[in-house]
Write a protein that holds these residues in place. Structure first.
Motif, PDB file in Angstrom:
ATOM      1  N   GLU A 250       0.789  -1.319  -0.295  1.00  0.00           N
ATOM      2  CA  GLU A 250      -0.474  -0.039   0.245  1.00  0.00           C
ATOM      3  C   GLU A 250       0.549   1.237  -0.221  1.00  0.00           C
ATOM      4  OE1 GLU A 250      -2.648   0.506   3.468  1.00  0.00           O
ATOM      5  OE2 GLU A 250      -1.231  -0.301   4.698  1.00  0.00           O
ATOM      6  N   GLY A 251       2.338   1.316  -0.184  1.00  0.00           N
ATOM      7  CA  GLY A 251       2.840   2.220  -0.467  1.00  0.00           C
ATOM      8  C   GLY A 251       3.556   2.754   0.766  1.00  0.00           C
ATOM      9  N   GLN A 252       3.231   2.292   2.178  1.00  0.00           N
ATOM     10  CA  GLN A 252       4.155   2.957   2.781  1.00  0.00           C
ATOM     11  C   GLN A 252       5.288   2.539   3.125  1.00  0.00           C
ATOM     12  OE1 GLN A 252       1.366   2.605   6.259  1.00  0.00           O
ATOM     13  NE2 GLN A 252      -0.641   2.811   5.460  1.00  0.00           N
ATOM     14  N   ALA A 253       5.836   2.140   3.003  1.00  0.00           N
ATOM     15  CA  ALA A 253       7.404   1.445   3.330  1.00  0.00           C
ATOM     16  C   ALA A 253       7.641   1.477   2.395  1.00  0.00           C
ATOM     17  CB  ALA A 253       7.279   0.242   4.321  1.00  0.00           C
ATOM     18  N   ASP A 254       8.833   0.216   2.610  1.00  0.00           N
ATOM     19  CA  ASP A 254      10.291  -0.164   1.159  1.00  0.00           C
ATOM     20  C   ASP A 254      10.902  -0.861   0.670  1.00  0.00           C
ATOM     21  OD1 ASP A 254       9.467   3.499   0.025  1.00  0.00           O
ATOM     22  OD2 ASP A 254      10.715   3.492   1.718  1.00  0.00           O
ATOM     23  N   LEU A 255      11.321  -1.337   1.729  1.00  0.00           N
ATOM     24  CA  LEU A 255      12.094  -3.008   1.811  1.00  0.00           C
ATOM     25  C   LEU A 255      11.162  -3.409   3.037  1.00  0.00           C
ATOM     26  CD1 LEU A 255      14.832  -4.464   0.250  1.00  0.00           C
ATOM     27  CD2 LEU A 255      15.455  -2.808   2.484  1.00  0.00           C
ATOM     28  N   TYR A 256      11.126  -5.101   3.094  1.00  0.00           N
ATOM     29  CA  TYR A 256      11.362  -5.829   3.974  1.00  0.00           C
ATOM     30  C   TYR A 256      12.089  -7.093   3.849  1.00  0.00           C
ATOM     31  CZ  TYR A 256       8.955 -10.248   6.393  1.00  0.00           C
ATOM     32  OH  TYR A 256       9.643 -11.067   7.253  1.00  0.00           O
ATOM     33  N   PRO A 257      13.839  -7.168   4.644  1.00  0.00           N
ATOM     34  CA  PRO A 257      14.149  -8.121   4.656  1.00  0.00           C
ATOM     35  C   PRO A 257      14.382  -9.114   5.471  1.00  0.00           C
ATOM     36  CG  PRO A 257      15.227  -6.043   5.513  1.00  0.00           C
ATOM     37  CD  PRO A 257      13.930  -5.979   5.708  1.00  0.00           C
ATOM     38  N   ARG A 258      13.980 -10.195   5.387  1.00  0.00           N
ATOM     39  CA  ARG A 258      14.127 -11.212   5.972  1.00  0.00           C
ATOM     40  C   ARG A 258      15.679 -12.843   5.988  1.00  0.00           C
ATOM     41  NH1 ARG A 258      14.208 -14.095  10.348  1.00  0.00           N
ATOM     42  NH2 ARG A 258      11.890 -15.052  10.777  1.00  0.00           N
ATOM     43  N   LEU A 259      16.114 -12.050   7.114  1.00  0.00           N
ATOM     44  CA  LEU A 259      17.285 -12.663   6.678  1.00  0.00           C
ATOM     45  C   LEU A 259      17.548 -13.999   8.247  1.00  0.00           C
ATOM     46  CD1 LEU A 259      19.860 -10.727   5.914  1.00  0.00           C
ATOM     47  CD2 LEU A 259      18.352 -10.973   4.853  1.00  0.00           C
ATOM     48  N   GLY A 260      16.418 -14.462   7.961  1.00  0.00           N
ATOM     49  CA  GLY A 260      16.304 -16.166   9.158  1.00  0.00           C
ATOM     50  C   GLY A 260      14.881 -16.531   8.724  1.00  0.00           C
ATOM     51  N   ARG A 261      14.732 -17.673   8.805  1.00  0.00           N
ATOM     52  CA  ARG A 261      13.644 -18.566   8.297  1.00  0.00           C
ATOM     53  C   ARG A 261      12.450 -18.050   8.666  1.00  0.00           C
ATOM     54  NH1 ARG A 261      13.114 -24.942   9.530  1.00  0.00           N
ATOM     55  NH2 ARG A 261      11.593 -24.388  11.207  1.00  0.00           N
ATOM     56  N   THR A 262      11.447 -18.745   7.559  1.00  0.00           N
ATOM     57  CA  THR A 262       9.633 -18.689   7.684  1.00  0.00           C
ATOM     58  C   THR A 262       9.289 -20.144   6.847  1.00  0.00           C
ATOM     59  OG1 THR A 262       9.817 -17.124   5.524  1.00  0.00           O
ATOM     60  CG2 THR A 262       9.667 -15.949   7.580  1.00  0.00           C
ATOM     61  N   MET A 263       8.286 -19.980   7.187  1.00  0.00           N
ATOM     62  CA  MET A 263       7.630 -20.618   6.281  1.00  0.00           C
ATOM     63  C   MET A 263       6.533 -19.926   4.777  1.00  0.00           C
ATOM     64  SD  MET A 263       8.801 -23.169   7.598  1.00  0.00           S
ATOM     65  CE  MET A 263       7.932 -24.862   7.579  1.00  0.00           C
ATOM     66  N   GLU A 264       5.552 -21.401   4.492  1.00  0.00           N
ATOM     67  CA  GLU A 264       6.032 -21.084   2.980  1.00  0.00           C
ATOM     68  C   GLU A 264       4.196 -20.474   3.934  1.00  0.00           C
ATOM     69  OE1 GLU A 264       5.789 -23.869  -0.629  1.00  0.00           O
ATOM     70  OE2 GLU A 264       7.300 -24.205  -0.360  1.00  0.00           O
ATOM     71  N   TRP A 265       3.990 -20.858   4.461  1.00  0.00           N
ATOM     72  CA  TRP A 265       2.392 -20.375   4.979  1.00  0.00           C
ATOM     73  C   TRP A 265       2.196 -19.420   5.233  1.00  0.00           C
ATOM     74  CZ3 TRP A 265       3.851 -25.893   6.488  1.00  0.00           C
ATOM     75  CH2 TRP A 265       4.443 -25.347   8.126  1.00  0.00           C
TER      76      TRP A 265
END
Length: 283
Positions: A202-217
């Motif tokens: 929605e154009g409120q931020a520009d970058l989300y780096p995730r240098l760690g594990r997440t799951m597909e869901w």
């Protein structure tokens, strides 16, 4: 698969119904248990997932569904095929338990390894986001458990004054700090759950780096919304970010590698390492 208005509305209704169930439990003194990986789980996770699965069985009959609590119970589709659904009925259980409101319901549809449609509902915040790649993304308010005042959303161009970076409340480590040292950062905002994808969308931020594990869901629904809004999600090594990962040598089925999600910001200069998954617990 054709995502007509009826199918899109059906996915939205499923997320809203799960959200209403979650909020009913949120208002009580609910109990918190631990799963095998020590992550928290509540009755809200389980009841919301049951509602979504029931709706998907009618809405998309025969399409395999990978749902977080079912996977935790050992119930995984034998074969996924080219089309399947990823469900996180309560993303951000820690946020739910701490009652900060930043938890979401995630339903993401994956085709040929990439999310093509997704719904992210944040019932405690009264927000819902929906997107179909190639058809655009939109957001609405949740009022009395229903979505009202839909509006189109899109990512923004990189601000000249520096970017707004979204970081998980408890997962920003040394690797993330090194990466952000390469950026002109104006503001850092802590945020929980898949809302980070939606803030980019929605154009409120520009970058989300995730240098760690997440799951597909955790990521499929938000990935779809962001992509539909004109953003991108890539592995931290710059390779395509894909779904349906099984029989991975170094980590669990459906575990994600590191990734970079962005709005209009070019992440080309931020590519790091090999994008491998780590043993950091997912959100």
């Amino acid at each position: 698969m054709v995502f007509d208005e009826a199918l899109r509305q059906g996915l939205i209704d499923a997320a809203l119904a799960a959200g209403r169930e979650i909020m009913a439990i949120y208002a009580t003194e609910f109990a918190v248990a631990s799963k095998g990986d020590a992550s928290p789980v509540t009755e809200a996770d389980q009841r919301a997932e049951a509602i979504i699965l029931e709706r998907l069985a009618v809405l998309m009959p025969g399409v395999p569904v990978v749902a977080e609590e079912q996977v935790a119970a050992g119930q995984v589709p034998e074969a996924l095929g080219e089309l399947f659904v990823l469900v996180d009925p309560l993303d951000g259980t820690k946020e739910f338990v701490s009652r900060n409101g930043e938890f979401t319901v995630n339903i993401g549809v994956v085709q040929h390894g990439r999310p093509v449609a997704g719904v992210v509902a944040a019932p405690a915040l009264g927000e819902i986001f929906e997107g179909v790649v190639g058809q655009g993304a939109r957001a609405a308010r949740i009022v009395d458990g229903k979505a009202v005042d839909w509006r189109p959303i899109a990512v923004r161009a990189e601000p000249e004054t520096g970017i707004v970076v979204l970081a998980s409340r408890s997962h920003a480590g040394e690797d993330t700090e090194t990466l952000l040292g390469k950026c002109r950062v104006a503001t850092r905002v802590a945020a929980g759950s898949s809302l980070k994808f939606c803030r980019l969308a929605e154009g409120q931020a520009d970058l989300y780096p995730r240098l760690g594990r997440t799951m597909e869901w955790d990521t499929a629904a938000g990935d779809a919304v962001l992509t539909a809004a004109g953003g991108t999600v890539v592995r931290a090594d710059g390779k395509p970010f894909v779904y349906g990962k099984r029989d991975q040598a170094d980590t669990a089925d459906f575990a994600n590698p590191w990734f970079l999600a962005s709005g209009g910001y070019d992440v080309g200069a931020l590519v790091v390492g090999d994008g491998a998954a780590t043993d950091v617990k997912s959100e």
